[in-house]
Motif scaffolding. Structure first.
Motif, short mmCIF file in Angstrom:
data_model
loop_
_atom_site.label_atom_id
_atom_site.label_comp_id
_atom_site.label_asym_id
_atom_site.label_seq_id
_atom_site.Cartn_x
_atom_site.Cartn_y
_atom_site.Cartn_z
N ALA A 43 0.87 -1.18 0.00
CA ALA A 43 0.00 0.00 0.00
C ALA A 43 0.90 1.23 0.00
O ALA A 43 1.67 1.44 0.94
N VAL A 44 0.81 2.01 -1.05
CA VAL A 44 1.65 3.20 -1.20
C VAL A 44 1.07 4.33 -0.35
O VAL A 44 -0.15 4.50 -0.30
N PRO A 45 1.91 5.11 0.31
CA PRO A 45 1.39 6.28 1.02
C PRO A 45 0.69 7.20 0.02
O PRO A 45 1.18 7.42 -1.08
N THR A 46 -0.50 7.67 0.38
CA THR A 46 -1.25 8.52 -0.55
C THR A 46 -1.60 9.88 0.02
O THR A 46 -2.10 10.73 -0.70
N LYS A 47 -1.35 10.10 1.31
CA LYS A 47 -1.68 11.39 1.91
C LYS A 47 -0.41 12.18 2.16
O LYS A 47 0.35 11.86 3.07
N ALA A 48 -0.19 13.18 1.34
CA ALA A 48 0.97 14.05 1.47
C ALA A 48 0.49 15.49 1.49
O ALA A 48 -0.47 15.84 0.80
N LYS A 49 1.16 16.31 2.30
CA LYS A 49 0.78 17.71 2.42
C LYS A 49 2.04 18.55 2.55
O LYS A 49 2.96 18.18 3.27
N LEU A 50 2.07 19.68 1.86
CA LEU A 50 3.19 20.62 1.95
C LEU A 50 2.69 21.87 2.66
O LEU A 50 1.71 22.48 2.23
N ALA A 81 11.77 30.90 6.31
CA ALA A 81 10.84 29.98 5.65
C ALA A 81 11.27 28.53 5.85
O ALA A 81 12.44 28.19 5.68
N VAL A 82 10.31 27.71 6.24
CA VAL A 82 10.52 26.26 6.37
C VAL A 82 9.37 25.59 5.63
O VAL A 82 8.20 25.89 5.87
N TYR A 83 9.70 24.67 4.72
CA TYR A 83 8.68 23.91 3.99
C TYR A 83 8.57 22.56 4.67
O TYR A 83 9.54 21.80 4.74
N TYR A 84 7.37 22.22 5.15
CA TYR A 84 7.13 20.96 5.84
C TYR A 84 6.38 20.02 4.90
O TYR A 84 5.25 20.31 4.51
N LEU A 85 6.99 18.89 4.57
CA LEU A 85 6.33 17.86 3.79
C LEU A 85 5.91 16.76 4.76
O LEU A 85 6.76 16.12 5.38
N THR A 86 4.59 16.58 4.92
CA THR A 86 4.06 15.58 5.84
C THR A 86 3.45 14.45 5.03
O THR A 86 2.70 14.68 4.09
N LEU A 87 3.79 13.23 5.42
CA LEU A 87 3.36 12.03 4.71
C LEU A 87 2.77 11.04 5.70
O LEU A 87 3.43 10.67 6.67
#
Length: 153
Positions: free
Chosen positions: A11-18, A30-36
């Protein structure tokens, strides 16, 4: 899951948010947060990610930036993870590898400490998950975006 000497997700991770809490062009700190969100039934640990910019001016126009990672979300940080980040020469992609794997069921956040936001615009990135194990098969997670506004001073 290993098939024919290659490691793959079931099952591939499908919920990602920047997320970027600094919204304005050329704004500092500035900090870019990529949440998976990594699903419980993934079938393999998460060994890393690839973030590739597919729209907008170079988000990492100043080149490689410090990268940190942790279990949790930007406002609810858990244990820190050691990472290595390799930025492409053209500054449009970065591969992040975890020194210790992320287990299925965990939420992981990677923080790119950009320092200064890029110019006003719409920035789009593709996210690919890399399973931990021999000969990993990179699998597409999806697309995330970030909007940078013109400062109205």
């Amino acid at each position: 899951m290993e098939i024919n000497g290659q490691t793959s997700f079931v099952a591939v991770p499908t919920k990602a948010k920047l997320t970027n809490y600094s919204w304005y062009a050329f704004q500092g700190a500035a900090v870019y947060y990529l949440t998976l969100e990594f699903p419980k039934g993934a079938g393999a640990d998460l060994g890393g990610i690839n973030l590739e910019q597919i729209q907008g001016q170079k988000a990492f126009s100043y080149g490689a930036v410090p990268v940190q990672a942790f279990i949790g979300t930007p406002r609810h940080q858990g244990r820190s993870l050691d990472v290595e980040a390799e930025f492409s020469n053209d500054a449009r992609s970065v591969e992040v590898k975890f020194s210790s794997v992320v287990n299925p069921g965990d939420t992981v956040t990677i923080a790119f400490q950009a320092g200064v936001n890029p110019p006003q615009g719409f920035y789009t990135f593709s996210v690919t998950a890399i399973p931990a194990g021999p000969n990993p098969v990179h699998q597409m997670v999806g697309v995330v975006d970030m909007k940078i506004f013109q400062n109205q001073r």
